[in-house]
Scaffold this active site. Structure first.
Site, PDB file in Angstrom:
ATOM      1  N   LYS A  91       0.849  -1.192   0.000  1.00  0.00           N
ATOM      2  CA  LYS A  91       0.000   0.000   0.000  1.00  0.00           C
ATOM      3  C   LYS A  91       0.879   1.235   0.000  1.00  0.00           C
ATOM      4  O   LYS A  91       1.711   1.405   0.883  1.00  0.00           O
ATOM      5  CB  LYS A  91      -0.887  -0.018   1.239  1.00  0.00           C
ATOM      6  CG  LYS A  91      -1.863   1.132   1.244  1.00  0.00           C
ATOM      7  CD  LYS A  91      -2.896   0.989   2.338  1.00  0.00           C
ATOM      8  CE  LYS A  91      -4.056   1.931   2.104  1.00  0.00           C
ATOM      9  NZ  LYS A  91      -5.234   1.257   1.636  1.00  0.00           N
ATOM     10  N   ASP A 184     -12.616   4.065   9.962  1.00  0.00           N
ATOM     11  CA  ASP A 184     -13.129   4.117   8.586  1.00  0.00           C
ATOM     12  C   ASP A 184     -13.726   2.766   8.191  1.00  0.00           C
ATOM     13  O   ASP A 184     -13.413   2.222   7.147  1.00  0.00           O
ATOM     14  CB  ASP A 184     -11.995   4.519   7.635  1.00  0.00           C
ATOM     15  CG  ASP A 184     -12.527   4.926   6.266  1.00  0.00           C
ATOM     16  OD1 ASP A 184     -13.731   5.235   6.165  1.00  0.00           O
ATOM     17  OD2 ASP A 184     -11.742   4.923   5.307  1.00  0.00           O
ATOM     18  N   PRO A 187     -17.894  -0.923   3.754  1.00  0.00           N
ATOM     19  CA  PRO A 187     -17.836  -2.208   3.026  1.00  0.00           C
ATOM     20  C   PRO A 187     -16.549  -2.392   2.238  1.00  0.00           C
ATOM     21  O   PRO A 187     -16.067  -3.505   2.093  1.00  0.00           O
ATOM     22  CB  PRO A 187     -19.047  -2.134   2.090  1.00  0.00           C
ATOM     23  CG  PRO A 187     -19.998  -1.230   2.787  1.00  0.00           C
ATOM     24  CD  PRO A 187     -19.159  -0.215   3.498  1.00  0.00           C
ATOM     25  N   ASN A 189     -13.670  -1.686   3.122  1.00  0.00           N
ATOM     26  CA  ASN A 189     -12.570  -2.084   3.993  1.00  0.00           C
ATOM     27  C   ASN A 189     -12.791  -3.451   4.645  1.00  0.00           C
ATOM     28  O   ASN A 189     -11.966  -3.904   5.422  1.00  0.00           O
ATOM     29  CB  ASN A 189     -12.354  -1.038   5.090  1.00  0.00           C
ATOM     30  CG  ASN A 189     -11.600   0.159   4.566  1.00  0.00           C
ATOM     31  OD1 ASN A 189     -10.896   0.046   3.566  1.00  0.00           O
ATOM     32  ND2 ASN A 189     -11.746   1.296   5.214  1.00  0.00           N
TER      33      ASN A 189
END
Lengths: 695, 249
Positions: A91, A184, A187, A189
């Site tokens: 990431k 956060d 959906p 995540n």
């Protein structure tokens, strides 16, 4: 593959043409394909995430393969670690390092914490750091889809949703305990791997990329990229600096609602059960996670998990979409319903056991004991659960069904236990008071059960008002009428014993002119008679139809005799009409003697006799004798009549002789059989009498 | 054409230039363009064959005629005559086929039914969509819409075959068979739980599998169409057109 009969498309209900490939409705299939976004087309809105070629030089230890996603937080690439030969997710955080020099420090601090989060439902972080202009996180690669995509593949059933939420809760609970908020949950995540396991991604990333710096996330460009505010708790939008785990719970609630209904809980939204058929208890859970005020929400992920687990474990048939219900308190109805169900079941069971025990001492001893301890445990557990439920109900302002049941579970059930327990104790023999007190059933009803019911009624009523939060006319105290109620309860509880003690005719008649020792002797005598009655019955029943010569029946006789007595055992032979025919003295028995087990082979040395009676008048076959031994020396059968008997000892037959000073005594007995016309008939019983000789 | 890059995932760099583009650029001259056209013709043999059948020919005759049509197409005759630069491959094939048929009729000197139809030349056609071409005897001569519908079916079939092949043989293939019905979308009457039980997968895993199946199919369809049009927008447009063509039936 072409269907032979014209079939209809399950989606658009039009007829599927016979020439359609795969027997599928071509229009719907192509429409489906058109609706599927290209797997590799990524959101271009978030600027331009670096391409694989751009980032690859900065990661010499990785083979960066392709970009698999972009979001507000950055871009994710699929990569391979050749050294470990594993696939990972890389990431790259979208953050302008130059613009925010403090970012690197914060990033390192947060990443270190996140890397510690090791949980099966959380996407693990292998490594983090900076490479060239990029801050990166090296993560576990989840081979699957996110919840958004899964929801597009088909609506989740309530049961599936519950299972998903349970797993999410498990992850949240773990992270919250580590002091980490997700911030956060949405959906996108929540990932589901190819085995169907839930993995939560991007834990705490929101904070890392600096959510705290932006007080109004919804108005900034970054905020709109970050994620939909629909999943954010109200306080997360209003006061982003002051949020806690309850913000994650709210977001979870939104996801839960969406999974169940396919819609977002916007405005004055309907409870999920109005959208689809499901267990009404799910409404309670969902609505409580979506409380605007965080105080009214579930306070921890664990609470949600417990509630969800309870519903998942005991599914109820879905209620039809119901008219609008007040989204009030919730915990009460759930826990009270559970506890009351359990309590009621055991209450009934105990009632049966207890009433049974009044008629049979044996049952009292064996089963009654179990029932008692069991019901006592349930009463206590019910009390605790009930307290929890009542608190929940009261907090909700009493807007909950199942209040009465919860109150009953808390106090009513506990009070009803009193007569049960009381009757058990009163039915037991009390050596010091000349035998068991024999109550008529009406005594029990008047002095124990009735007061208990009254007390339960009063308490339940009082507590109900309290927990229901009914506004009181005189205001002030939290426990309206509690004092009066308590006084009445105490009074009623005392009434029974007081009456019993003051009115002598309720007590058993004391035997006039007997000393204390004599009364004790009488008690033992009665006790033994009672036991013999039971034993005799058993002997008859159990020996019928059995062949003595093949080993003979064995009856275990429980004898309970106070060990300060000497007793004499006597064997008596009765005829079919119940008249004694023969006695055999087999005592006296010394309390100091311990129980001995004598085998038949030992009989010669012990000079004990066993055998078959051949009477002068009629043939009685199959009589046994028994008896005790002091161990090595043994003792004699007193009755010489036994000498006339024709001994016929089956090989290796065991004879258990009861000689314990206290506890259960065993005796082997035999039947009296008669041969009539070549048929063997049971014609009498052998009875063991216990006579008390002296104290 | 940066958008087309998304299809680079399939590993075939050739898709940067669609096969049809290649054919058009080479105007049928280059050998690789010939190969590309051959592939395309093979792919869309079925709609042509069905068109010929629909006109009232029997199986053998239709097959023979389709064979002849494609061999002429591949020999470059039709390409030279038509200007493929403007049309979609689908439109081009239809136009070429009509040309071919009317040429043939003329050559044989016998006018079949519908032979007196005014056949528009392919040059005059709008490249974006198929023009409505009214033939006097629609019962005997299939309409353009009819052809387009069968074209759409062929695209769909090829997409399905591609996806099915990707599942391979044995156990995976079963998964394809069971999950295939969900390609139409989320349907009330279909039980994912039953499918999960049959495939011994968890409900979550089923959702993952269905999502992937749709993704694969969507990509396969797009890749199929991408062989005949250039940009991503055109792909989407062509797909929309094909869906409409299916409705027109």
């Amino acid at each position: 593959m072409t269907p032979s009969e014209p079939s209809h498309c399950p989606k658009c209900h039009s007829e599927i043409p016979g020439d359609s490939p795969g027997g599928l409705c071509p229009k719907c299939v192509l429409e489906g394909a058109a609706a599927t976004p290209s797997a590799t087309s990524t959101g271009h809105k978030a600027g331009s995430p670096p391409s694989v070629q751009e980032i690859a030089p900065h990661f010499p230890d990785l083979e960066v393969l392709e970009r698999i996603g972009t979001g507000g937080m950055g871009a994710v690439y699929k990569a391979r670690q050749p050294q470990l030969d594993r696939m990972v997710a890389l990431k790259i955080l979208s953050h302008d390092l130059a613009a925010d020099p403090s970012f690197t420090e914060r990033f390192n601090r947060e990443a270190k914490v996140l890397a510690r989060l090791s949980h099966p439902n959380i996407v693990g972080i292998h490594d983090y750091g900076t490479a060239g202009p990029y801050c990166y996180l090296l993560m576990e690669l989840v081979d699957g889809v996110n919840l958004r995509q899964a929801m597009q593949a088909g609506r989740f059933s309530p049961a599936e949703s519950l299972a998903m939420v349970e797993e999410i809760c498990s992850a949240l609970k773990f992270a919250h305990e580590e002091g980490i908020l997700h911030r956060d949950i949405k959906p996108e995540n929540v990932l589901i791997d190819s085995k169907g396991r839930v993995k939560i991604a991007d834990f705490g990333i929101a904070k890392m990329v600096g959510e705290d710096d932006r007080p109004d996330v919804t108005l900034t460009l970054r905020g709109s990229v970050l994620g939909s505010p629909h999943y954010m708790a109200p306080e997360q939008i209003e006061t982003p600096g002051d949020i806690d785990q309850r913000a994650d719970i709210y977001s979870l609630g939104v996801v839960f609602y969406e999974m169940l209904t396919g819609e977002l809980p916007l405005g004055r939204f309907a409870p999920p059960s109005q959208k689809a058929a499901m267990d009404a208890r799910i409404d309670d859970i969902v609505l409580r996670t979506l409380e605007k005020e965080r105080q009214a929400r579930f306070q921890s992920a664990e609470e949600v998990m417990t509630q969800v687990g309870a519903v998942a474990e005991r599914p109820r048939p879905p209620a039809a979409p119901a008219p609008d219900r007040d989204a009030g308190g919730t915990a009460g109805s759930l826990s009270s319903a559970t506890l009351t169900g359990v309590s009621l079941a055991i209450l009934i069971a105990t009632a049966i056991l207890t009433s049974g025990s009044i008629f049979s001492y044996k049952v009292t001893k064996v089963i009654g004991g179990i029932g008692l301890s069991l019901s006592a445990i349930v009463a206590i557990v019910g009390f605790i659960l009930g307290c929890v439920a009542l608190t929940g109900i009261r907090r909700s302002g009493g807007r909950t069904s199942g209040l009465g049941l919860a109150v009953f579970g808390t106090v009513g059930w506990l009070i009803l236990m009193i007569p049960m327990v009381g009757s058990q104790f009163l039915m037991m023999p009390m050596p010091g008071s000349g035998g068991g007190i024999s109550f008529g059933p009406w005594v029990l009803i008047v002095f124990l059960i009735l007061p208990a019911f009254l007390a339960a009624f009063v308490l339940v009523r009082t507590l109900r008002r309290w927990a229901g939060g009914v506004p009181r006319e005189d205001g002030g105290r939290d426990f309206p009428g509690m004092g009066r109620g308590l006084a009445l309860v105490v009074l009623l509880a005392l009434a029974g014993p007081i009456l019993l003690l003051t009115i002598p005719r309720f007590l058993p008649e004391p035997e006039v002119g007997m000393s204390h020792a004599e009364r004790q002797v009488e008690a033992v005598k009665r006790e033994s008679e009672r036991m013999m009655a039971a034993w005799e019955m058993n002997a008859v029943v159990e020996s019928s139809g059995m062949n003595w010569h093949r080993g003979g029946p064995e009856v275990i006789l429980p004898l309970k005799i106070h060990d300060s007595f000497r007793a004499e055992f006597r064997l008596a032979l009765y005829d079919g009409k119940g008249n004694p025919k023969r006695y055999s003295q087999v005592g006296p028995w010394e309390p100091a003697q311990r129980r001995t087990r004598i085998r038949v082979e030992d009989f010669e040395t012990c000079r004990l006799h066993i055998g078959t009676i051949i009477d002068s008048e009629e043939v009685h076959c199959g009589i046994a004798a028994l008896v005790g031994s002091t161990g090595q020396s043994g003792f004699m059968v007193a009755d010489t009549d036994f000498a006339e008997w024709n001994f016929n000892v089956p090989e290796n037959q065991r004879l258990d002789v009861p000689l314990a000073t206290a506890g259960t005594y065993e005796a082997t007995i035999a039947r009296l059989e008669e041969e009539v016309d070549g048929k063997t008939e049971l014609n009498g019983v052998l009875r063991l009498e216990v006579r008390l000789l002296e104290r | 054409m940066p958008e087309i890059k998304t299809f680079a995932q399939s590993g075939a760099q050739a898709f940067h230039t669609t096969r049809w583009t290649m054919v058009m650029r080479a105007r049928g001259d280059a050998p690789e363009a010939r190969v590309a056209l051959g592939d395309l013709c093979e792919a869309y043999w079925t709609p042509v064959y069905r068109f010929l059948r629909r006109e009232g020919r029997d199986e053998d005759e239709s097959e023979e005629l389709a064979q002849e049509f494609f061999s002429r197409l591949l020999s470059g005759q039709a390409i030279d005559k038509a200007d493929p630069g403007k049309g979609r491959f689908r439109s081009y094939i239809l136009g070429a086929l009509k040309h071919f048929l009317s040429d043939r009729r003329r050559a044989e000197g016998r006018q079949k039914r519908g032979g007196d139809a005014i056949i528009e030349s392919i040059e005059s056609r709008d490249g974006e969509t198929s023009p409505e071409m009214q033939l006097p005897d629609a019962g005997a001569t299939p309409t353009d819409a009819w052809f387009d519908r069968h074209w759409a079916l062929a695209v769909m079939e090829r997409g399905l075959i591609t996806v099915e092949k990707s599942f391979g043989e044995t156990a995976k293939k079963r998964q394809f068979e069971v999950l295939k019905p969900w390609l139409v979308g989320d349907v009330q009457g279909l039980s994912q739980a039953d499918a999960a039980a049959e495939l011994q997968m968890s409900p979550g895993a089923i959702k993952v599998a269905i999502h992937r199946l749709r993704q694969k199919f969507g990509d396969a369809i797009r890749r199929e169409i991408a062989e005949t049009v250039d940009t991503e927008e055109e792909i989407a447009e062509e797909l929309r057109y094909l869906i409409e063509a299916l409705q027109a039936d």
